[in-house]
Design an enzyme around this catalytic site. Structure first.
Site, PDB file in Angstrom:
ATOM      1  N   ASP A 164      -4.080 -10.674   5.504  1.00 27.47           N
ATOM      2  CA  ASP A 164      -4.945 -10.431   4.322  1.00 27.47           C
ATOM      3  C   ASP A 164      -4.516 -11.224   3.089  1.00 27.47           C
ATOM      4  OD1 ASP A 164      -2.762  -8.711   3.790  1.00 27.47           O
ATOM      5  OD2 ASP A 164      -4.020  -7.006   3.200  1.00 27.47           O
ATOM      6  N   GLY A 177       3.095   3.727   7.503  1.00 24.02           N
ATOM      7  CA  GLY A 177       2.285   2.512   7.633  1.00 24.02           C
ATOM      8  C   GLY A 177       0.802   2.811   7.721  1.00 24.02           C
ATOM      9  N   SER A 218      -0.626   5.165   0.027  1.00 26.23           N
ATOM     10  CA  SER A 218      -0.782   4.754  -1.375  1.00 26.23           C
ATOM     11  C   SER A 218      -2.221   4.331  -1.662  1.00 26.23           C
ATOM     12  CB  SER A 218       0.226   3.678  -1.765  1.00 26.23           C
ATOM     13  OG  SER A 218       0.089   2.538  -0.978  1.00 26.23           O
ATOM     14  N   GLU A 236      -1.667  -1.274  -7.364  1.00 32.34           N
ATOM     15  CA  GLU A 236      -0.546  -1.472  -6.432  1.00 32.34           C
ATOM     16  C   GLU A 236       0.234  -2.756  -6.774  1.00 32.34           C
ATOM     17  OE1 GLU A 236      -0.929   0.352  -3.043  1.00 32.34           O
ATOM     18  OE2 GLU A 236       1.022  -0.364  -2.407  1.00 32.34           O
ATOM     19  N   ASP A 284      -5.847  -2.605   2.761  1.00 34.98           N
ATOM     20  CA  ASP A 284      -5.736  -1.145   2.781  1.00 34.98           C
ATOM     21  C   ASP A 284      -6.794  -0.489   1.896  1.00 34.98           C
ATOM     22  OD1 ASP A 284      -3.573  -1.808   4.282  1.00 34.98           O
ATOM     23  OD2 ASP A 284      -2.083  -1.236   2.794  1.00 34.98           O
TER      24      ASP A 284
HETATM   25  C1  GLA Z   1       0.554  -3.613   4.216  1.00 34.67           C
HETATM   26  C2  GLA Z   1      -0.218  -4.208   3.043  1.00 34.67           C
HETATM   27  C3  GLA Z   1      -1.516  -4.856   3.505  1.00 34.67           C
HETATM   28  C4  GLA Z   1      -1.254  -5.818   4.673  1.00 34.67           C
HETATM   29  C5  GLA Z   1      -0.394  -5.163   5.744  1.00 34.67           C
HETATM   30  C6  GLA Z   1       0.002  -6.130   6.836  1.00 34.67           C
HETATM   31  O1  GLA Z   1      -0.158  -2.550   4.756  1.00 34.67           O
HETATM   32  O2  GLA Z   1      -0.523  -3.207   2.103  1.00 34.67           O
HETATM   33  O3  GLA Z   1      -2.123  -5.520   2.432  1.00 34.67           O
HETATM   34  O4  GLA Z   1      -0.683  -7.019   4.220  1.00 34.67           O
HETATM   35  O5  GLA Z   1       0.790  -4.611   5.208  1.00 34.67           O
HETATM   36  O6  GLA Z   1      -1.104  -6.508   7.557  1.00 34.67           O
END
Ligand code: GLA
Length: 363
Positions: free
Chosen positions: A30, A118, A122, A154, A166
């Site tokens: 991203d 993960g 947030s 963020e 995200d």
């Molecule tokens: C985290 C970041 C996202 C993306 C992922 C990896 O979740 O917040 O923006 O970069 O890692 O794909």
């Protein structure tokens, strides 16, 4: 656990919520202008809110230690505290910078999105707070701009250099579909998750240290690879350019190869899901995991073992580390109807063989 009325003395006027997300494929693409394919999960963050007559913001969160549940700041006087309330302050600052007029509010936050797994707790917090403020203050803010507000909070207020995946997933995701997003244009399509498959998410229990600085290092290495290749973003590098990537020095070669091949895997996974070909989609999951492990160096041995254990289950099409990595969760593409049994079998073997505690998060 106090209700809004018990905490603030009168009922809430507005409530809003936002889900966590699991990324199916397209990791660390991203911030390189590439493709991602996240889906929302059932766990949500819920915000209740009432407007105040002054500019104070009083916030209470059910999800932190009792001693740190209350926080307070003044609209227009936000300043970072390095605690959870920075996500809330970041959102109010981002909205004001975009010209939206805010008033003081009382806020109650409660979440079932696990922290540190993960799964974008947030982003769920940022988006649910922004949604609640949107309805309380009548802001003409669409869902894409709302995601950008969360990302600004963020990146600029909290100081985590993440991409847009995200917040877009959390703001725009809908049940039963994955969000196929072009992070360069923010164009998106919703891809139905075919009825032949079911998603399983298991937290490995592993947390690697220095996650934010490791993430920033990967990002800087991608930028350096771009400079060496003479492109603005790794998105501009085609699969046919792989020989040029392989000629780069370490670790830029492996970092860029992950990103460029991962973008291609997202496109192929979208095609496989649309063709209801779970076998092919599953192979892409495994290939993505191997690339994150070997080229991007964001996995960890117990996470690799968890994927390996999943891969030997008869009802599993594919599995991979999901999210930023450095520990966290795996996502499994399982045969429809088998999800809870797959999850129990995989978690049990992992605990027996790796002496780690697995937590089944979906289903
Ligand atoms: C985290 C970041 C996202 C993306 C992922 C990896 O979740 O917040 O923006 O970069 O890692 O794909």
């Amino acid at each position: 656990m106090g209700t809004f009325g018990e905490l603030f003395g009168s009922p809430a006027a507005v409530s809003a919520d936002a889900p966590g997300r699991v990324n199916l494929i397209g990791e660390h693409t991203d911030y390189n202008g590439g493709f991602v394919l996240p889906a929302i999960i059932p766990q949500r963050t819920r915000v209740e809110l009432a407007r105040r007559a002054d500019r104070r913001v009083r916030v209470w969160s059910a999800n932190v230690e009792p001693a740190s549940r209350w926080a307070e700041f003044v609209i227009g006087e936000e300043s970072p505290t390095r605690t959870w309330v920075d996500y809330v302050q970041g959102v109010t600052v981002a909205l004001r910078r975009r010209g939206y007029a805010l008033v003081g509010v009382d806020l109650r936050i409660e979440s079932t999105v696990p922290l540190g797994s993960g799964l974008s707790s947030s982003a769920a917090l940022e988006v649910s707070v922004a949604r609640a403020l949107r309805s309380a203050c009548d802001l003409a803010l669409d869902d894409v701009e709302l995601a950008m507000v969360g990302k600004w909070a963020e990146n600029e207020f909290v100081g985590a250099p993440t991409g847009i995946m995200d917040q877009m997933a959390v703001s725009l995701g809908q049940p039963g579909t994955a969000l196929f997003l072009d992070t360069r244009t923010l164009g998106f399509e919703r891809v139905p998750i075919p009825p032949s498959v079911e998603l399983v998410v298991i937290d490995s229990g592993v947390r690697r240290r220095l996650v934010t600085s490791e993430y920033a290092t990967r990002r800087a290495q991608c930028e350096e690879a771009c400079r060496l290749l003479g492109v603005a973003q790794l998105r501009d590098v085609a699969m046919t350019d792989l020989p040029k990537i392989e000629a780069l020095a370490e670790p830029f070669c492996r970092r860029a190869r992950h990103v460029v091949t991962e973008d291609e895997r997202v496109l192929q996974a979208v095609a496989a899901l649309r063709a209801n070909d779970p076998g092919q989609a599953g192979e892409l999951f495994y290939a993505s995991h191997a690339s994150m492990r070997d080229d991007y160096d964001v996995s960890a041995p117990p996470v690799d073992a968890l994927v390996e254990i999943a891969s030997s289950d008869r009802d599993v099409y594919g599995a991979r580390l999901t999210g930023g990595g450095f520990g966290g969760s795996i996502v499994i593409l399982a045969r429809a109807g088998s999800g809870s049994r797959v999850a129990a079998r995989v978690a049990e073997r992992y605990q027996a063989e790796c002496a780690q505690r697995a937590t089944v998060l979906v289903p």
